[in-house]
Design a protein around this motif. Structure first.
Motif, PDB file in Angstrom:
ATOM      1  N   GLN A 157       0.447  -1.001   0.074  1.00  0.00           N
ATOM      2  CA  GLN A 157       0.291   0.429   0.012  1.00  0.00           C
ATOM      3  C   GLN A 157       0.739   1.075   0.153  1.00  0.00           C
ATOM      4  N   VAL A 158       1.076   2.385  -0.348  1.00  0.00           N
ATOM      5  CA  VAL A 158       1.344   3.783  -0.729  1.00  0.00           C
ATOM      6  C   VAL A 158       0.438   4.650   0.209  1.00  0.00           C
ATOM      7  N   ALA A 159      -0.589   4.373   0.406  1.00  0.00           N
ATOM      8  CA  ALA A 159      -1.565   4.870   1.296  1.00  0.00           C
ATOM      9  C   ALA A 159      -3.027   4.287   1.850  1.00  0.00           C
ATOM     10  N   ALA A 160      -3.265   5.065   2.936  1.00  0.00           N
ATOM     11  CA  ALA A 160      -4.519   4.327   3.847  1.00  0.00           C
ATOM     12  C   ALA A 160      -5.022   5.400   4.516  1.00  0.00           C
ATOM     13  N   GLY A 161      -6.882   4.533   4.846  1.00  0.00           N
ATOM     14  CA  GLY A 161      -7.213   5.972   5.553  1.00  0.00           C
ATOM     15  C   GLY A 161      -8.447   5.549   6.480  1.00  0.00           C
ATOM     16  N   TYR A 162      -9.393   6.546   7.004  1.00  0.00           N
ATOM     17  CA  TYR A 162     -10.583   6.457   7.165  1.00  0.00           C
ATOM     18  C   TYR A 162     -11.283   7.518   6.704  1.00  0.00           C
ATOM     19  N   LEU A 163     -12.387   7.619   6.238  1.00  0.00           N
ATOM     20  CA  LEU A 163     -13.366   8.825   7.556  1.00  0.00           C
ATOM     21  C   LEU A 163     -13.807   8.377   8.042  1.00  0.00           C
ATOM     22  N   ILE A 164     -14.245   8.777   9.335  1.00  0.00           N
ATOM     23  CA  ILE A 164     -15.323   8.909  10.743  1.00  0.00           C
ATOM     24  C   ILE A 164     -16.132   9.890  11.063  1.00  0.00           C
ATOM     25  N   TYR A 165     -17.060   9.251  10.307  1.00  0.00           N
ATOM     26  CA  TYR A 165     -18.505  10.206  10.383  1.00  0.00           C
ATOM     27  C   TYR A 165     -19.302  10.179  12.520  1.00  0.00           C
ATOM     28  N   GLY A 166     -18.265  10.636  13.165  1.00  0.00           N
ATOM     29  CA  GLY A 166     -18.912  10.826  14.272  1.00  0.00           C
ATOM     30  C   GLY A 166     -19.726  12.006  15.025  1.00  0.00           C
TER      31      GLY A 166
END
Ligand code: P6P
Length: 334
Positions: free
Chosen positions: A158-167
């Motif tokens: 992987q060259v990048a990874a992430g998440y969006l958390i809608y909290g």
């Protein structure tokens, strides 16, 4: 008054993180930022705009698709297709991967794997959900169509990874292999601002996240680990606290900030567990390792598993390094 750095400024300031990219990876992260804003807007009025409930369709997993699942997938696919940085995309919501075949996309360097709305069973009851993304450099030569081999790469590529958390707020958390940073969305301004610089797991964690309703199906080692975390041992801060929301992004985010371990083990009814290796386990494993944590299937490092299928599942144990190693110890003794 001190002003926080925006995500856009941070990406530009950290171009050095993308040694090979000529701005494409930066532009790709900006596309994900834009899609995240659009999904966030839909989620925050879900109760009002009749997009709750099931869309009446089933995804590849045979799970009934909530309307927001479908909308989130469409938003990410169209946003990423409109910007020319990727030659293909795979999604939890799509049976097969998408190939973008026009000349601009065929010459693109990257592919994206995405879980557009993870934990979506929580939508109708207003519990936190998230988007998870994983970015690779393609293997096939530029100018050709993306192929399955581009998507079946081990997580360590992987060259990048992430998440969006809608909290309670919407936060975009990502890594490019140079640490983990979190950006909180300010809806008044419409920008993400650096709010969680250089996130690291605390040295010690005492929260465990697992669906104990599956206890009877767990391997013996996990059963023994769960009994161990529930034993009274004041010196070792046990019993641990149980926190499980049914949303990987929410449980992972809390455990990374406050310390803890998330487990979705294999069981007799789910021989390889439930979580998908490519767009849930690998991106979260990349983030965990970059934040000083660990992610394994109980025996092997998640990011070294060689995927065989797009939607394959893997047992997943992820969190504070010493907590994961303790669970591995129980697993490997059996
Ligand atoms: P269960 C959501 O469907 C998900 O993929 C993760 O976000 C979550 O942690 C897990 O599955 C919940 O699964 O079987 O405990 O409901």
């Amino acid at each position: 008054m001190e002003r926080h750095t925006t995500l856009g400024e941070f990406i530009i300031e950290n171009q050095k993180d993308f040694p090979y990219a000529k701005g494409e990876l930066s532009a790709l992260l900006s596309s994900i930022k834009l899609a995240g804003k659009m999904v966030n807007e839909k989620i925050n009025k879900a109760g009002l705009s009749q997009i709750l409930g099931k869309a009446g369709q089933e995804n590849i997993q045979g799970e009934s698709q909530a309307k927001l699942d479908v909308m989130a997938n469409e938003i990410f696919v169209s946003t990423l297709r409109n910007r020319g940085e990727i030659c293909g995309l795979a999604s939890e919501e799509l049976e097969d991967y998408l190939v973008f075949e026009d000349d601009i996309h065929k010459n693109a360097e990257y592919i994206v794997l995405i879980d557009p709305l993870d934990g979506s069973s929580n939508i109708d009851v207003d519990i936190t959900v998230g988007t998870i993304f994983s970015i690779y450099r393609r293997i096939t030569p530029k100018g050709t169509k993306a192929e399955l081999m581009d998507f079946l790469q081990p997580g360590n590529k992987q060259v990048a990874a992430g998440y969006l958390i809608y909290g309670t707020s919407t936060i975009l958390v990502y890594t490019t292999g140079n640490g983990v940073n979190g950006f909180t969305f300010d809806p008044g301004i419409g920008s993400f601002f650096l709010s969680h610089p250089d996130i690291k797991f605390p040295p010690v964690g005492n929260t465990y996240s697992v669906n104990e309703g599956n206890y009877v199906h767990f391997p013996q080692g996990i059963k023994k680990y769960i009994k161990w975390v529930q034993e009274l041992n004041e010196e070792e801060n046990r019993p641990f606290t149980s926190r499980y929301t049914g949303s990987l992004v929410a449980d992972f985010h809390r455990n990374m900030l406050l310390g803890g371990i998330y487990l979705y083990p294999q069981g007799t009814t789910a021989p390889k567990g439930k979580l998908r290796l490519l767009y849930e386990c690998n991106p979260m494993a990349f983030l965990a390792e970059q934040a000083g944590g660990k992610a394994s299937d109980g025996f092997r490092r998640i990011m070294e598993l060689q995927p065989e299928e797009l939607h394959e599942r893997a047992p997943f144990i992820c969190g504070n390094k010493e907590m994961v190693e303790k669970a591995e110890e129980f697993m490997q003794k059996e």
